[in-house]
Design a protein around this motif. Structure first.
Motif, PDB file in Angstrom:
ATOM      1  N   LEU A 181     -16.582  17.686 -14.680  1.00 44.34           N
ATOM      2  CA  LEU A 181     -16.752  15.913 -14.088  1.00 44.34           C
ATOM      3  C   LEU A 181     -15.876  15.223 -14.858  1.00 44.34           C
ATOM      4  N   GLY A 182     -15.595  15.303 -16.012  1.00 43.94           N
ATOM      5  CA  GLY A 182     -14.643  14.390 -16.914  1.00 43.94           C
ATOM      6  C   GLY A 182     -13.366  14.669 -16.382  1.00 43.94           C
ATOM      7  N   SER A 183     -12.949  15.625 -15.861  1.00 44.92           N
ATOM      8  CA  SER A 183     -11.517  15.818 -15.360  1.00 44.92           C
ATOM      9  C   SER A 183     -11.528  15.369 -13.966  1.00 44.92           C
ATOM     10  N   ILE A 184     -12.396  15.429 -13.183  1.00 44.96           N
ATOM     11  CA  ILE A 184     -12.497  15.196 -11.919  1.00 44.96           C
ATOM     12  C   ILE A 184     -12.350  13.609 -11.870  1.00 44.96           C
ATOM     13  N   VAL A 185     -13.237  12.885 -12.539  1.00 46.47           N
ATOM     14  CA  VAL A 185     -13.098  11.350 -12.426  1.00 46.47           C
ATOM     15  C   VAL A 185     -11.636  10.604 -12.889  1.00 46.47           C
ATOM     16  N   LEU A 186     -10.935  11.390 -13.486  1.00 45.04           N
ATOM     17  CA  LEU A 186      -9.446  10.939 -13.870  1.00 45.04           C
ATOM     18  C   LEU A 186      -8.700  10.551 -12.329  1.00 45.04           C
ATOM     19  N   ASN A 187      -9.362  11.083 -11.514  1.00 41.59           N
ATOM     20  CA  ASN A 187      -8.639  10.490  -9.987  1.00 41.59           C
ATOM     21  C   ASN A 187      -8.715   9.042 -10.035  1.00 41.59           C
ATOM     22  N   CYS A 188      -9.607   8.171 -10.769  1.00 39.42           N
ATOM     23  CA  CYS A 188      -9.645   6.745 -10.684  1.00 39.42           C
ATOM     24  C   CYS A 188      -8.486   6.092 -11.162  1.00 39.42           C
ATOM     25  N   CYS A 189      -7.668   7.038 -12.295  1.00 44.80           N
ATOM     26  CA  CYS A 189      -6.333   6.552 -12.796  1.00 44.80           C
ATOM     27  C   CYS A 189      -5.266   6.605 -11.640  1.00 44.80           C
ATOM     28  N   VAL A 190      -5.252   7.564 -10.643  1.00 46.74           N
ATOM     29  CA  VAL A 190      -4.384   7.438  -9.533  1.00 46.74           C
ATOM     30  C   VAL A 190      -4.650   6.462  -8.599  1.00 46.74           C
ATOM     31  N   ALA A 191      -6.004   6.039  -8.579  1.00 48.00           N
ATOM     32  CA  ALA A 191      -6.539   5.094  -7.591  1.00 48.00           C
ATOM     33  C   ALA A 191      -5.839   3.711  -7.993  1.00 48.00           C
ATOM     34  N   GLY A 192      -5.873   3.631  -9.473  1.00 48.21           N
ATOM     35  CA  GLY A 192      -5.432   2.312 -10.210  1.00 48.21           C
ATOM     36  C   GLY A 192      -3.931   2.052  -9.897  1.00 48.21           C
ATOM     37  N   ALA A 193      -3.015   3.320  -9.999  1.00 50.64           N
ATOM     38  CA  ALA A 193      -1.771   3.105  -9.934  1.00 50.64           C
ATOM     39  C   ALA A 193      -1.411   2.688  -8.407  1.00 50.64           C
ATOM     40  N   LEU A 194      -2.191   2.697  -7.419  1.00 48.47           N
ATOM     41  CA  LEU A 194      -1.920   2.368  -6.137  1.00 48.47           C
ATOM     42  C   LEU A 194      -2.276   0.704  -5.985  1.00 48.47           C
ATOM     43  N   MET A 195      -2.874   0.106  -7.041  1.00 45.12           N
ATOM     44  CA  MET A 195      -3.195  -1.392  -6.906  1.00 45.12           C
ATOM     45  C   MET A 195      -2.176  -2.172  -7.400  1.00 45.12           C
ATOM     46  N   ARG A 196      -0.960  -2.251  -6.566  1.00 44.15           N
ATOM     47  CA  ARG A 196       0.226  -3.195  -7.002  1.00 44.15           C
ATOM     48  C   ARG A 196      -0.301  -4.759  -6.768  1.00 44.15           C
ATOM     49  N   PRO A 197       0.155  -5.619  -7.792  1.00 47.75           N
ATOM     50  CA  PRO A 197      -0.134  -6.988  -7.374  1.00 47.75           C
ATOM     51  C   PRO A 197       0.370  -7.541  -6.072  1.00 47.75           C
ATOM     52  N   VAL A 198      -0.243  -8.423  -5.567  1.00 41.80           N
ATOM     53  CA  VAL A 198       0.216  -8.941  -4.367  1.00 41.80           C
ATOM     54  C   VAL A 198       1.406 -10.003  -4.722  1.00 41.80           C
ATOM     55  N   ASN A 199       2.319  -9.900  -3.761  1.00 42.86           N
ATOM     56  CA  ASN A 199       3.509 -10.743  -4.029  1.00 42.86           C
ATOM     57  C   ASN A 199       3.391 -12.137  -3.462  1.00 42.86           C
ATOM     58  N   LYS A 200       2.795 -13.111  -4.100  1.00 41.34           N
ATOM     59  CA  LYS A 200       2.741 -14.222  -3.740  1.00 41.34           C
ATOM     60  C   LYS A 200       3.562 -15.088  -3.214  1.00 41.34           C
ATOM     61  N   ASN A 201       4.563 -14.955  -4.185  1.00 41.44           N
ATOM     62  CA  ASN A 201       5.864 -15.801  -3.875  1.00 41.44           C
ATOM     63  C   ASN A 201       6.643 -15.343  -2.552  1.00 41.44           C
ATOM     64  N   ALA A 202       6.357 -14.131  -1.932  1.00 41.08           N
ATOM     65  CA  ALA A 202       6.980 -13.777  -0.712  1.00 41.08           C
ATOM     66  C   ALA A 202       6.073 -14.410   0.540  1.00 41.08           C
ATOM     67  N   GLN A 203       5.035 -15.111   0.240  1.00 39.37           N
ATOM     68  CA  GLN A 203       3.904 -15.376   1.170  1.00 39.37           C
ATOM     69  C   GLN A 203       4.416 -16.715   1.757  1.00 39.37           C
ATOM     70  N   SER A 204       4.505 -17.294   2.885  1.00 38.22           N
ATOM     71  CA  SER A 204       4.796 -18.382   3.394  1.00 38.22           C
ATOM     72  C   SER A 204       3.190 -19.286   3.333  1.00 38.22           C
ATOM     73  N   LYS A 205       3.630 -20.575   2.849  1.00 39.29           N
ATOM     74  CA  LYS A 205       2.712 -21.508   2.896  1.00 39.29           C
ATOM     75  C   LYS A 205       2.324 -21.942   4.327  1.00 39.29           C
ATOM     76  N   SER A 206       1.069 -21.662   4.662  1.00 38.79           N
ATOM     77  CA  SER A 206       0.551 -22.185   6.024  1.00 38.79           C
ATOM     78  C   SER A 206      -0.444 -23.347   5.852  1.00 38.79           C
ATOM     79  N   ASP A 207      -0.604 -23.866   6.781  1.00 35.27           N
ATOM     80  CA  ASP A 207      -1.870 -24.953   7.020  1.00 35.27           C
ATOM     81  C   ASP A 207      -3.056 -24.244   6.619  1.00 35.27           C
ATOM     82  N   PRO A 208      -4.014 -24.999   5.794  1.00 35.37           N
ATOM     83  CA  PRO A 208      -5.301 -24.265   5.781  1.00 35.37           C
ATOM     84  C   PRO A 208      -6.208 -24.031   6.819  1.00 35.37           C
ATOM     85  N   PRO A 209      -6.750 -22.808   7.153  1.00 35.85           N
ATOM     86  CA  PRO A 209      -7.484 -22.503   8.238  1.00 35.85           C
ATOM     87  C   PRO A 209      -8.784 -23.265   8.409  1.00 35.85           C
TER      88      PRO A 209
END
Length: 475
Positions: A181-209
């Motif tokens: 199980l100690g080796s199986i749970v290392l899949n969490c490291c793969v999951a973490g690699a997918l969590m790329r930070p959102v590119n906030k500067n590329a998002q257009s500023k819109s009116d508040p909903p």
């Protein structure tokens, strides 16, 4: 699609794109965080006999692990705000793996408490908190659906691990199983690699909903500081994070937030009976003379039903009929759990346990899919990290004490029915509390919203009259 709830993130979340890859990573991360402590209950009876300990003492194993996961929430939030979700999740996966490998060499039950409970629990905290937080940065309109899909990871992983753990135990014993199980749970490291930070500067500023309940209760100072923090340049962003990190995790103003207090009070009571029924499901079946694989299959049935109800709950919660009053949906889910536990001891034999596993899976899946979504609905996405940090560290008390106290009832009376009755009461009472308090909260929020609109209209009329008088004077 239901209208989006308010956000003060300072950018428009993409509501898709790479966000779905992030949801998949969160699916794996959340899945191990919640399913891992439950799946280990397969080994409880054998570990109990190996170390000659009571039901209450063996229950501390899952209890310490869950409590460490909740208590580590503020530390995890601090690291997420400083370094982002990706490295924190990967470190968490390494910690859980290390804890399980060390536990495979354990010689006392205390050794397992430290390795599986403390080290493994803190590792799960580093998996859970970042996964919950990053979804709020990628999704706004589709957030209930994204949360529901991510939370489905728990039953899917549990459905897989329950029979796998029984097979591993039969083949390698509990020590060899912990090592694998100690080796199986290392899949969490793969999951973490997918969590790329959102590119906030590329998002257009819109009116508040359109504003929701959280926006109506927040002060202008909090709104301004939050927007400013998100609009910082890359050069001074690191400096601002280091200065404001502690305040973002320990935000005392949340204790003045009406909706947050309702959520916190109800959850503290609820968590005394939240995990124990799952922890003792397989041992309860074995206590009735049911064989090991059939007992493990109950967890698989529970997880299978849970697996399908979570995304369905997210879809239903995102509809225009439920989204504006989603707190009532959550109240029903909590009450439904309590009713299931109260009925459980009345169902006879293995067929009765199968029926209980099905209805409990429905109840547990609904509650789990909504658990963090309703908190985000109350406080807003921009204060969610702080709210989760406070909630988890306060809830670690009932999470820690709930299963051992339930196990003590089994030790005292020699049967499980009183434990299930107690858990049913601990779930039904806060469910009724939520119904009553959210009725008054929604009523109060509607009054505040009407007052705000009336004030804005009066201010606008005064401005128009002032301008007309100035124009008349000039002519």
């Amino acid at each position: 699609m239901a209208p989006a709830t308010a956000t003060k993130l300072g950018y428009t979340p993409p509501d898709g794109g790479w966000g779905w890859a992030v949801v998949f990573g969160a699916f794996i991360s959340i899945g191990f965080s919640y399913a891992f402590p439950k799946s280990l209950t397969i080994y409880f009876k054998e570990i109990q006999e190996y170390f000659f300990v009571s039901y209450s003492e063996i229950a501390w194993l899952s209890s310490v692990m869950l409590a460490s996961m909740y208590a580590g929430g503020p530390v995890s939030s601090l690291l997420v705000n400083r370094y982002g979700s990706r490295p924190v999740v990967m470190v968490g996966g390494l910690m859980v793996s290390t804890g399980m490998i060390l536990a495979s060499f354990g010689r006392t039950i205390v050794h397992l408490y430290l390795c599986v409970g403390v080290i493994g629990g803190l590792g799960l905290a580093f998996n859970l908190q970042p996964a919950l937080t990053i979804i709020g940065t990628y999704f706004q309109v589709k957030r209930p659906l994204a949360n529901g899909l991510a939370m489905t990871g728990s039953p899917v992983v549990l459905f897989t691990l329950a029979p796998l753990n029984q097979f591993l135990f039969d083949s390698f014993g509990w020590r060899g199983s912990f090592l694998i199980l100690g080796s199986i749970v290392l899949n969490c490291c793969v999951a973490g690699a997918l969590m790329r930070p959102v590119n906030k500067n590329a998002q257009s500023k819109s009116d508040p909903p359109e504003c929701n309940g959280a926006a109506a209760e927040e002060t202008a100072t909090s709104d301004t500081s939050t927007q400013s923090a998100n609009l910082l340049t890359k050069e001074n962003q690191e400096e601002s994070r280091s200065q404001g990190c502690v305040h973002k995790i320990i935000d005392p103003t949340l204790f003045k937030h009406r909706g947050f207090l309702i959520y916190l009070i109800g959850n503290v009571v609820m968590f005394f009976g939240f995990f124990a029924p799952v922890v003792f499901l397989a041992p309860y079946a074995k206590h009735q003379g049911i064989d090991e694989y059939s007992a493990a299959f109950l967890l698989s049935i529970f997880a299978l039903v849970d697996m399908f109800i979570r995304p369905a709950t997210g879809f239903i919660g995102n509809t225009k009929w439920i989204r504006p009053r989603i707190q009532y949906f959550f109240s029903f889910a909590v009450s439904y759990n309590g009713v299931c536990h109260l009925i459980c001891p009345l169902l006879p034999g293995y067929v009765g346990l199968v029926v209980y596993a099905i209805f409990f899976g429905l109840a547990f899946g609904m509650l789990s899919a909504l658990l963090f979504e309703v908190l985000m609905d109350l406080v807003g996405a921009h204060r969610f990290s702080s709210a989760v940090g406070l909630v988890t560290i306060i809830e670690c008390g009932p999470v820690l004490l709930g299963p051992p106290l339930s196990g003590a009832l089994v030790d005292i009376f020699g049967e499980y029915k009183y434990m299930y009755y107690a858990c049913g009461v601990f779930m039904l009472v806060p469910g009724i509390f939520f119904f009553i308090m959210h009725y008054f909260n929604y009523k109060k929020l509607d009054e505040e919203r009407r007052q705000t609109v009336a004030l804005e209209m009066r201010t606008c009329d005064e401005a128009v009259q002032l301008k007309m008088s100035q124009d008349g004077d000039s002519t």
